[in-house]
Scaffold this motif. Structure first.
Motif, PDB file in Angstrom:
ATOM      1  N   GLN A 130       0.997  -1.128   0.046  1.00  0.00           N
ATOM      2  CA  GLN A 130       0.046   0.019  -0.133  1.00  0.00           C
ATOM      3  C   GLN A 130       0.730   1.458   0.049  1.00  0.00           C
ATOM      4  N   ARG A 131       0.514   2.173  -0.993  1.00  0.00           N
ATOM      5  CA  ARG A 131       1.223   3.177  -0.898  1.00  0.00           C
ATOM      6  C   ARG A 131       0.641   4.433  -0.715  1.00  0.00           C
ATOM      7  N   ILE A 132       0.582   5.049   0.530  1.00  0.00           N
ATOM      8  CA  ILE A 132      -0.005   6.123   0.484  1.00  0.00           C
ATOM      9  C   ILE A 132       0.896   7.660   0.555  1.00  0.00           C
ATOM     10  N   HIS A 159      15.811   9.027   1.211  1.00  0.00           N
ATOM     11  CA  HIS A 159      15.873   8.441  -0.184  1.00  0.00           C
ATOM     12  C   HIS A 159      16.222   9.688  -1.202  1.00  0.00           C
ATOM     13  N   ILE A 160      17.006   9.331  -2.315  1.00  0.00           N
ATOM     14  CA  ILE A 160      17.344  10.323  -3.250  1.00  0.00           C
ATOM     15  C   ILE A 160      17.445   9.396  -4.810  1.00  0.00           C
ATOM     16  N   TYR A 183      19.352   5.793  -4.082  1.00  0.00           N
ATOM     17  CA  TYR A 183      19.965   5.801  -2.857  1.00  0.00           C
ATOM     18  C   TYR A 183      19.243   6.179  -1.686  1.00  0.00           C
ATOM     19  N   CYS A 184      19.406   5.434  -0.516  1.00  0.00           N
ATOM     20  CA  CYS A 184      18.815   5.470   0.672  1.00  0.00           C
ATOM     21  C   CYS A 184      19.572   5.301   1.959  1.00  0.00           C
ATOM     22  N   PHE A 240      12.877   1.676  -1.503  1.00  0.00           N
ATOM     23  CA  PHE A 240      11.387   1.968  -2.006  1.00  0.00           C
ATOM     24  C   PHE A 240      11.111   0.046  -2.270  1.00  0.00           C
ATOM     25  N   ARG A 241       9.961  -0.130  -1.552  1.00  0.00           N
ATOM     26  CA  ARG A 241       9.913  -1.612  -1.465  1.00  0.00           C
ATOM     27  C   ARG A 241       9.300  -1.883  -3.076  1.00  0.00           C
TER      28      ARG A 241
END
Length: 236
Positions: A7-9, A101-102, A156-157, A163-164
């Protein structure tokens, strides 16, 4: 084949309206992604996308309106006329917001017909590959020094902030995305939910309308998907 459901909110700030930001404040926004590209107005104008310069204003407003768990920036290097100084300023501007995250995207002239035409006509000079690589390497080293790690060629994170969806792609998993701008991967194609928050809210529940931006997997994502279908788990 294993299917990942996530789920991406979130709210993606790509020239979005004030109404979209305020409307998002009524939802439990988990993550915020700002497609800034560059912090230099002249470079935005060159790309014919000056509205994205307002992304910083939207980030400030959204951070005041609600507290997202994660913050990500999309940055662009290789822009004609971009310098080491302007690139460093763009990176520093994004990092000042303490994102976890970039994503560093190299400029593709194929994605900007006006810019491509000017380069082909000799009006603009495309950046040399060596110079573009120098900018990428500067950002890579700067981010690594701050504890970021590269988990794809462009992402990069900080630890645990991958990111899943991207990780699922790298593992060749079919994925069902739920929520605004979430992406579904099924049968070798990707589908995105809504071009805008207004469109998503107006058509919530009607997947035939929301499932737009249908594209076939290609490159590394396609190879990983094919391997997974054969029962092999690609290495991260």
């Amino acid at each position: 084949m294993k299917i990942s459901i996530y789920q991406r909110i979130m709210i993606t700030l790509v020239g979005c309206t004030l109404a979209a930001v305020l409307l998002s404040g009524f939802f439990a926004v988990q993550s915020m992604r700002a497609v800034l590209e560059t912090a230099e107005l002249t470079e935005h104008e060159l790309l014919r996308r000056p509205y994205r310069f307002d992304a910083l204003t939207m980030v400030d407003m959204a951070l005041r309106t609600f507290q997202p768990r994660d913050l990500s920036f999309d940055l662009l290097y290789g822009i004609p006329g971009q310098t080491a100084k302007s690139w460093a300023h763009t990176l520093e501007t994004a990092l000042a917001y303490r994102p976890d995250h970039i994503t560093l995207w190299p400029l593709s002239l194929a994605g900007n017909s006006a810019l491509q035409a000017e380069c082909e006509a000799g009006i603009l000079k495309p950046m040399e590959k060596e110079q573009s690589e120098t900018l990428r390497r500067y950002a890579h080293e700067s981010l690594e020094a701050l504890g970021f790690r590269a988990y794809t060629r462009v992402d990069y994170c900080l630890p645990g902030k991958e990111f899943r969806f991207r990780v699922g792609q790298m593992q060749g998993m079919e994925q069902l995305g739920l929520g605004y701008r979430a992406v579904t991967v099924m049968d070798g194609f990707t589908y995105s939910n809504g071009h805008s928050l207004e469109e998503y809210l107006q058509n919530a529940g009607d997947y035939t309308v929301l499932a737009n931006g249908v594209t076939a997997l290609e490159g590394e994502a396609k190879r990983a998907y094919d391997l997974a279908r054969e029962g092999m788990r690609p290495m991260l």
